[in-house]
Design a protein around this motif. Sequence first.
Motif, PDB file in Angstrom:
ATOM      1  N   TYR A 169       0.832  -1.204   0.000  1.00  0.00           N
ATOM      2  CA  TYR A 169       0.000   0.000   0.000  1.00  0.00           C
ATOM      3  C   TYR A 169       0.864   1.250   0.000  1.00  0.00           C
ATOM      4  CZ  TYR A 169      -3.361   3.476   1.662  1.00  0.00           C
ATOM      5  OH  TYR A 169      -4.141   4.595   1.797  1.00  0.00           O
ATOM      6  N   GLU A 170       1.844   1.297   0.889  1.00  0.00           N
ATOM      7  CA  GLU A 170       2.707   2.473   0.982  1.00  0.00           C
ATOM      8  C   GLU A 170       3.504   2.670  -0.302  1.00  0.00           C
ATOM      9  OE1 GLU A 170       2.630   4.716   3.285  1.00  0.00           O
ATOM     10  OE2 GLU A 170       1.164   3.614   4.472  1.00  0.00           O
ATOM     11  N   ALA A 171       4.083   1.580  -0.816  1.00  0.00           N
ATOM     12  CA  ALA A 171       4.919   1.679  -2.019  1.00  0.00           C
ATOM     13  C   ALA A 171       4.100   2.097  -3.236  1.00  0.00           C
ATOM     14  CB  ALA A 171       5.609   0.342  -2.279  1.00  0.00           C
ATOM     15  N   LEU A 172       2.917   1.518  -3.404  1.00  0.00           N
ATOM     16  CA  LEU A 172       2.094   1.837  -4.572  1.00  0.00           C
ATOM     17  C   LEU A 172       1.508   3.243  -4.491  1.00  0.00           C
ATOM     18  CD1 LEU A 172       0.207  -1.562  -5.083  1.00  0.00           C
ATOM     19  CD2 LEU A 172       2.258  -0.748  -6.247  1.00  0.00           C
ATOM     20  N   ARG A 173       1.077   3.640  -3.294  1.00  0.00           N
ATOM     21  CA  ARG A 173       0.525   4.990  -3.131  1.00  0.00           C
ATOM     22  C   ARG A 173       1.580   6.052  -3.409  1.00  0.00           C
ATOM     23  NH1 ARG A 173      -4.798   6.607  -2.131  1.00  0.00           N
ATOM     24  NH2 ARG A 173      -4.133   7.983  -0.448  1.00  0.00           N
ATOM     25  N   GLU A 174       2.798   5.825  -2.928  1.00  0.00           N
ATOM     26  CA  GLU A 174       3.874   6.786  -3.157  1.00  0.00           C
ATOM     27  C   GLU A 174       4.176   6.933  -4.649  1.00  0.00           C
ATOM     28  OE1 GLU A 174       7.268   5.702  -0.865  1.00  0.00           O
ATOM     29  OE2 GLU A 174       6.281   6.082   1.071  1.00  0.00           O
ATOM     30  N   ALA A 175       3.929   5.860  -5.412  1.00  0.00           N
ATOM     31  CA  ALA A 175       4.174   5.908  -6.859  1.00  0.00           C
ATOM     32  C   ALA A 175       2.976   6.448  -7.638  1.00  0.00           C
ATOM     33  CB  ALA A 175       4.527   4.506  -7.359  1.00  0.00           C
ATOM     34  N   GLY A 176       1.924   6.862  -6.928  1.00  0.00           N
ATOM     35  CA  GLY A 176       0.755   7.436  -7.588  1.00  0.00           C
ATOM     36  C   GLY A 176      -0.188   6.414  -8.182  1.00  0.00           C
ATOM     37  N   ILE A 177      -0.075   5.163  -7.755  1.00  0.00           N
ATOM     38  CA  ILE A 177      -0.940   4.098  -8.266  1.00  0.00           C
ATOM     39  C   ILE A 177      -2.197   4.037  -7.388  1.00  0.00           C
ATOM     40  CG2 ILE A 177      -1.114   1.603  -8.653  1.00  0.00           C
ATOM     41  CD1 ILE A 177       2.024   1.722  -8.990  1.00  0.00           C
ATOM     42  N   PRO A 178      -3.401   4.090  -7.969  1.00  0.00           N
ATOM     43  CA  PRO A 178      -4.624   4.073  -7.155  1.00  0.00           C
ATOM     44  C   PRO A 178      -4.736   2.770  -6.360  1.00  0.00           C
ATOM     45  CG  PRO A 178      -5.137   3.783  -9.496  1.00  0.00           C
ATOM     46  CD  PRO A 178      -3.690   4.136  -9.416  1.00  0.00           C
ATOM     47  N   THR A 179      -4.689   2.903  -5.041  1.00  0.00           N
ATOM     48  CA  THR A 179      -4.565   1.729  -4.174  1.00  0.00           C
ATOM     49  C   THR A 179      -5.398   1.911  -2.916  1.00  0.00           C
ATOM     50  OG1 THR A 179      -2.258   1.511  -4.912  1.00  0.00           O
ATOM     51  CG2 THR A 179      -2.913   0.217  -3.000  1.00  0.00           C
ATOM     52  N   GLN A 180      -5.978   0.824  -2.436  1.00  0.00           N
ATOM     53  CA  GLN A 180      -6.630   0.851  -1.137  1.00  0.00           C
ATOM     54  C   GLN A 180      -6.396  -0.457  -0.415  1.00  0.00           C
ATOM     55  OE1 GLN A 180     -11.145   0.317  -1.261  1.00  0.00           O
ATOM     56  NE2 GLN A 180     -10.762   1.004  -3.360  1.00  0.00           N
ATOM     57  N   LEU A 181      -6.371  -0.374   0.914  1.00  0.00           N
ATOM     58  CA  LEU A 181      -6.220  -1.562   1.747  1.00  0.00           C
ATOM     59  C   LEU A 181      -7.560  -2.277   1.868  1.00  0.00           C
ATOM     60  CD1 LEU A 181      -4.022  -0.265   4.710  1.00  0.00           C
ATOM     61  CD2 LEU A 181      -3.425  -2.148   3.185  1.00  0.00           C
ATOM     62  N   ALA A 182      -7.533  -3.586   1.807  1.00  0.00           N
ATOM     63  CA  ALA A 182      -8.746  -4.354   2.085  1.00  0.00           C
ATOM     64  C   ALA A 182      -9.164  -4.120   3.531  1.00  0.00           C
ATOM     65  CB  ALA A 182      -8.483  -5.840   1.852  1.00  0.00           C
ATOM     66  N   PRO A 183     -10.453  -4.194   3.835  1.00  0.00           N
ATOM     67  CA  PRO A 183     -10.885  -4.065   5.228  1.00  0.00           C
ATOM     68  C   PRO A 183     -10.146  -5.057   6.115  1.00  0.00           C
ATOM     69  CG  PRO A 183     -12.772  -4.113   3.751  1.00  0.00           C
ATOM     70  CD  PRO A 183     -11.584  -4.445   2.913  1.00  0.00           C
ATOM     71  N   ALA A 184      -9.892  -4.682   7.351  1.00  0.00           N
ATOM     72  CA  ALA A 184      -9.083  -5.500   8.248  1.00  0.00           C
ATOM     73  C   ALA A 184      -9.605  -6.929   8.373  1.00  0.00           C
ATOM     74  CB  ALA A 184      -9.023  -4.844   9.627  1.00  0.00           C
ATOM     75  N   ASN A 185     -10.936  -7.088   8.359  1.00  0.00           N
ATOM     76  CA  ASN A 185     -11.508  -8.425   8.531  1.00  0.00           C
ATOM     77  C   ASN A 185     -11.355  -9.296   7.294  1.00  0.00           C
ATOM     78  OD1 ASN A 185     -13.461  -6.615   7.332  1.00  0.00           O
ATOM     79  ND2 ASN A 185     -14.971  -8.250   7.517  1.00  0.00           N
ATOM     80  N   LEU A 186     -10.966  -8.705   6.159  1.00  0.00           N
ATOM     81  CA  LEU A 186     -10.774  -9.463   4.922  1.00  0.00           C
ATOM     82  C   LEU A 186      -9.317  -9.481   4.467  1.00  0.00           C
ATOM     83  CD1 LEU A 186     -13.812  -8.153   2.835  1.00  0.00           C
ATOM     84  CD2 LEU A 186     -13.675 -10.258   4.191  1.00  0.00           C
TER      85      LEU A 186
END
Length: 237
Positions: A169-186
């Motif tokens: 998540y951190e690496a992709l977001r820093e590169a400007g790639i649209p990214t989101q973390l899955a919900p914690a339970n998934l």
Amino acid sequence: MKILALESSATAASVALCEDETLLAQSFQNSGLTHSQTLLPMAQQLLASYGCRVSELDLIAVAAGPGSFTGLRIGVSTAKGLAWAAELPCAGCSTLASMAWNAAGFEGEICAAMDARRKQVYNARFRGVNQQPQRLTPDRAISLEALVAELRGTQAPQLVVGDGAALCYEALREAGIPTQLAPANLRLQSAWGVAREALTLARTGQTVSPNRLVPVYHRLSQAERERLAKEAKQMKD
């Protein structure tokens, strides 16, 4: 088809009992105890609480890799023992494909990742199609830098899952790639995902006998890497 699934590829351990696509029972533990202490008792207790005997199962499934070398060995050994005793077939499931089942309803791409240390992740990418993960890449060990380079410029939203999700998540977001973390339970690996992947393997004739079930590491262990480096140094000297 009644499936008992085991997941011990990372820190958490889980066991699930499923009948085809239906989850009947699941047990999850992230206690820090070793899987050799928790996995088999969890399976036995889950079956007992549901009133199901091993002999009533159709398939034993396990996350066979990638993942922790010790965790994979414990999971595969437990699956082999249960299957041998009841003369049942086994399904050795990709840990990454199993994780992708948790997010198969996401409209975008699924980036499954496990922390492989040394600035690498075990990774595979998928696309959710009709509530099922469609594979885009093979399972691999890849550096975060190489993963970013592969995805640079993509407009497809990336949903990251797995115990390596935060790293990606951190690496992709820093590169400007649209990214989101899955919900914690998934986000973390689960035995339900293993069972669902196992059902797909069973329906396509990809189960194996217990003696053919083996872990799939995707990378040499640290001890093996150090041995090879030492041998290479000795050859130079």
